[in-house]
Scaffold this motif. Structure first.
Motif, short mmCIF file in Angstrom:
data_model
loop_
_atom_site.label_atom_id
_atom_site.label_comp_id
_atom_site.label_asym_id
_atom_site.label_seq_id
_atom_site.Cartn_x
_atom_site.Cartn_y
_atom_site.Cartn_z
N LEU A 92 0.30 -7.06 -4.24
CA LEU A 92 0.29 -5.68 -3.72
C LEU A 92 0.88 -5.59 -2.32
CD1 LEU A 92 -3.24 -4.49 -4.93
CD2 LEU A 92 -1.02 -4.09 -6.02
N THR A 93 1.17 -6.74 -1.69
CA THR A 93 1.67 -6.72 -0.31
C THR A 93 3.13 -6.30 -0.25
OG1 THR A 93 0.11 -8.48 0.27
CG2 THR A 93 1.91 -8.06 1.79
N VAL A 94 3.97 -6.89 -1.09
CA VAL A 94 5.39 -6.51 -1.10
C VAL A 94 5.55 -5.01 -1.37
CG1 VAL A 94 7.62 -6.86 -2.20
CG2 VAL A 94 6.17 -8.83 -1.68
N PRO A 95 4.87 -4.45 -2.40
CA PRO A 95 4.98 -2.99 -2.59
C PRO A 95 4.46 -2.18 -1.40
CG PRO A 95 4.15 -4.04 -4.59
CD PRO A 95 4.15 -5.09 -3.51
N LEU A 96 3.41 -2.66 -0.73
CA LEU A 96 2.88 -1.91 0.40
C LEU A 96 3.89 -1.84 1.54
CD1 LEU A 96 0.43 -0.44 1.72
CD2 LEU A 96 -0.01 -2.63 2.86
N THR A 97 4.56 -2.95 1.82
CA THR A 97 5.53 -2.92 2.92
C THR A 97 6.69 -1.97 2.60
OG1 THR A 97 6.64 -4.88 2.03
CG2 THR A 97 4.96 -5.24 3.70
N ARG A 98 7.08 -1.92 1.34
CA ARG A 98 8.10 -0.94 0.94
C ARG A 98 7.55 0.47 1.06
NH1 ARG A 98 7.83 2.90 -2.07
NH2 ARG A 98 6.83 1.68 -3.72
N TYR A 99 6.28 0.67 0.70
CA TYR A 99 5.61 1.98 0.80
C TYR A 99 5.60 2.46 2.25
CZ TYR A 99 1.60 5.25 0.60
OH TYR A 99 0.75 6.34 0.69
N VAL A 100 5.27 1.57 3.17
CA VAL A 100 5.24 1.94 4.60
C VAL A 100 6.64 2.30 5.07
CG1 VAL A 100 4.81 1.10 6.93
CG2 VAL A 100 3.17 0.59 5.10
N ALA A 101 7.63 1.52 4.66
CA ALA A 101 9.01 1.82 5.06
C ALA A 101 9.47 3.16 4.48
CB ALA A 101 9.94 0.70 4.60
N SER A 102 9.05 3.46 3.25
CA SER A 102 9.48 4.70 2.59
C SER A 102 8.80 5.93 3.17
CB SER A 102 9.18 4.62 1.09
OG SER A 102 9.87 3.56 0.47
N ASN A 103 7.57 5.77 3.67
CA ASN A 103 6.76 6.93 4.07
C ASN A 103 6.36 6.88 5.54
OD1 ASN A 103 6.11 8.22 1.23
ND2 ASN A 103 5.71 6.03 0.99
N ALA A 104 7.12 6.16 6.35
CA ALA A 104 6.74 5.93 7.75
C ALA A 104 6.50 7.23 8.51
CB ALA A 104 7.81 5.10 8.45
N ALA A 105 7.30 8.26 8.24
CA ALA A 105 7.17 9.51 8.99
C ALA A 105 5.86 10.22 8.71
CB ALA A 105 8.34 10.44 8.65
N ALA A 106 5.24 9.95 7.56
CA ALA A 106 4.01 10.64 7.18
C ALA A 106 2.76 9.83 7.49
CB ALA A 106 4.05 10.97 5.69
N LEU A 107 2.90 8.63 8.04
CA LEU A 107 1.76 7.75 8.27
C LEU A 107 1.45 7.65 9.75
CD1 LEU A 107 2.75 4.85 5.83
CD2 LEU A 107 1.26 6.80 5.36
N ARG A 108 0.16 7.72 10.07
CA ARG A 108 -0.29 7.55 11.45
C ARG A 108 -0.57 6.07 11.69
NH1 ARG A 108 -5.30 7.02 13.51
NH2 ARG A 108 -6.26 7.60 11.52
N MET A 109 -0.01 5.55 12.77
CA MET A 109 -0.18 4.15 13.11
C MET A 109 -1.30 3.96 14.14
SD MET A 109 1.86 2.46 11.23
CE MET A 109 3.09 2.96 10.02
N PRO A 110 -2.08 2.89 14.05
CA PRO A 110 -2.08 1.91 12.97
C PRO A 110 -2.52 2.53 11.64
CG PRO A 110 -3.23 1.05 14.90
CD PRO A 110 -3.04 2.51 15.12
#
Length: 424
Positions: A92-110
């Motif tokens: 599930l890690t590889v898909p998550l890193t792609r998910y973060v890259a795909s949706n970075a603008a909608a995610l609050r960091m951390p």
């Protein structure tokens, strides 16, 4: 004779009583992780093949289930390497890193992600090892400090404790320790991956087995001998909290900041997870190529296999987005813990409502709803000629009480009081 009907090799069917146990465990894990502020996400089962074969998945990349490209003409000639463009995710890690890259603008960091779902690996099936299995992952993206590792471990320790799995041990190491150790022993950088694959087998083949394999691979005897000396000194060392213990045994090529980071994690866990036994293990490698810093595995007493594992992978998101983000994750080996757990229906009263054939459906459902409203789980069960085998089967499925229905003289149903199913 008809052929035996079974699932595909390496796959399995889940019977109701086992499904209840699994769902109970997933519910507890999900609720604990959410209480720590992790938000649940979902990613597709399929990913682009180029992403799954990016060189970050270690040995798992060799166990990909590849999916044939669609829309190809039957007569079209293709090389095997061109026939597939997608693959089933192996973690599930590889898909998550792609998910973060795909949706970075909608995610609050951390960003604190919880992800639970099946993964697939085309490995040789054996006891306790399947080609489809469930992983429960938590990840923190955007936090560079040891707070991420401490929270990941604390949350996971809390979840396992809530499930009744106590006495766990956390083995702790750092990729910086391993890299510095191999450099200090004279191994070339391009040989580190091969050496670490062998070192990772130490818990199965012992130090002698590791050294024999390194020599069989043709590595320089001077480097192998230097590694033997270092590992002989480091293997007994489990204390990571006392200043100076590891520093005096590790080669100078290991940066001091790496040891300080391990000590920070262990000191913090002594406060946040006081029941957890934290031990340094120089042979802990974890085979994934994406780890860049602290790595850790959790195990139960008397077990040679880990039940959870993870680490820091700071460079992985940037491979897909062009923007580096620090990240760390922890994954529970769900299939390894679920068999240790009791039935998931212990907190919910399970009642079998036994009725004669032809009973009025409306009356049956009204009584069922009445019992459900009182907090029970209720199954309608038609009475059989031989009731004891039926009751034995119901007990095996998790039912503990029985309510009997009979037809009164006026044609309506009469219901008895709930009684113990094992003595009925």
């Amino acid at each position: 004779m008809a052929a035996k009907v079974v699932p595909a090799r390496g796959m399995r069917d889940i019977l109701p009583v086992d499904k209840a146990r699994r769902e109970h465990a997933l519910h507890v894990i999900r609720e604990v992780y959410r209480s720590f502020g992790f938000d649940e996400v979902e990613t597709p089962a399929l990913e682009e093949l180029s992403r799954l074969e990016s060189g970050q998945g270690g040995e798992n990349e060799k166990m990909l289930f590849k999916v044939m490209r669609r829309g190809l003409a039957a007569e079209q000639a293709l090389l095997p390497g061109d026939a597939a463009d997608l693959g089933l995710r192996f973690d599930l890690t590889v898909p998550l890193t792609r998910y973060v890259a795909s949706n970075a603008a909608a995610l609050r960091m951390p960003f604190k992600a919880l992800q639970i779902g099946p993964v697939w690996r085309a490995e040789r099936p054996q006891k306790g090892r399947y080609r489809q299995f469930v992983q429960c992952d938590i990840d923190i993206v955007g936090e560079p400090g040891s707070l991420a590792e401490v929270e990941l471990v604390t949350a996971t320790h809390t979840a396992l404790t809530r499930l009744g799995l106590t006495g766990t041990t956390l083995r702790l190491n750092d990729r910086g320790v391993l890299t510095g150790l191999l450099t200090g022993c004279g191994f070339a950088e391009d040989a580190h991956g091969s050496v670490l694959i062998t070192v990772d087998k130490a818990d199965k083949v012992g130090l002698d087995g590791v050294l024999a394999e390194l020599r069989s691979k043709g590595f320089d005897e001077g480097s192998v001998s230097a590694l033997e000396k270092s590992l002989t000194e480091l293997l007994p060392l489990r204390d990571v909290r006392t200043p100076g213990v590891l520093e005096s045994a590790l080669p100078e090529a290991v940066p001091i900041k790496v040891v300080v980071r391990l000590r920070e994690i262990a000191d913090a866990l002594a406060l946040s997870a006081p029941g957890l036994d934290v031990q340094f293990d120089v042979t802990l490698v974890r085979g994934m190529g994406y780890y860049t810093g602290p790595i850790f595995e959790m195990s139960m007493p008397g077990s040679s296999s880990s039940i959870a594992g993870g680490g820091r992978y700071d460079n992985m998101v940037g491979r897909f987005s062009g923007r580096d983000l620090p990240a760390a994750g922890f994954s529970i080996g769900f299939e390894r813990i679920v068999d240790e757990l009791s039935s998931g229906d212990e907190e919910t009263l399970a009642i079998a409502l036994v009725h004669p054939a032809g009973a009025n459906p409306g009356e049956l459902l009204r009584k069922q709803q009445e019992l459900i409203a009182a907090g029970a789980r209720v199954a309608l069960v038609k009475q059989a000629k031989r009731m004891q085998p039926l009751f034995d089967a119901l007990v095996a499925e998790g039912y503990s009480r029985v309510v009997r229905a009979r037809v009164a003289e006026d044609g309506t149903l009469e219901f008895g009081d709930p009684s113990d199913l094992t003595t009925s």
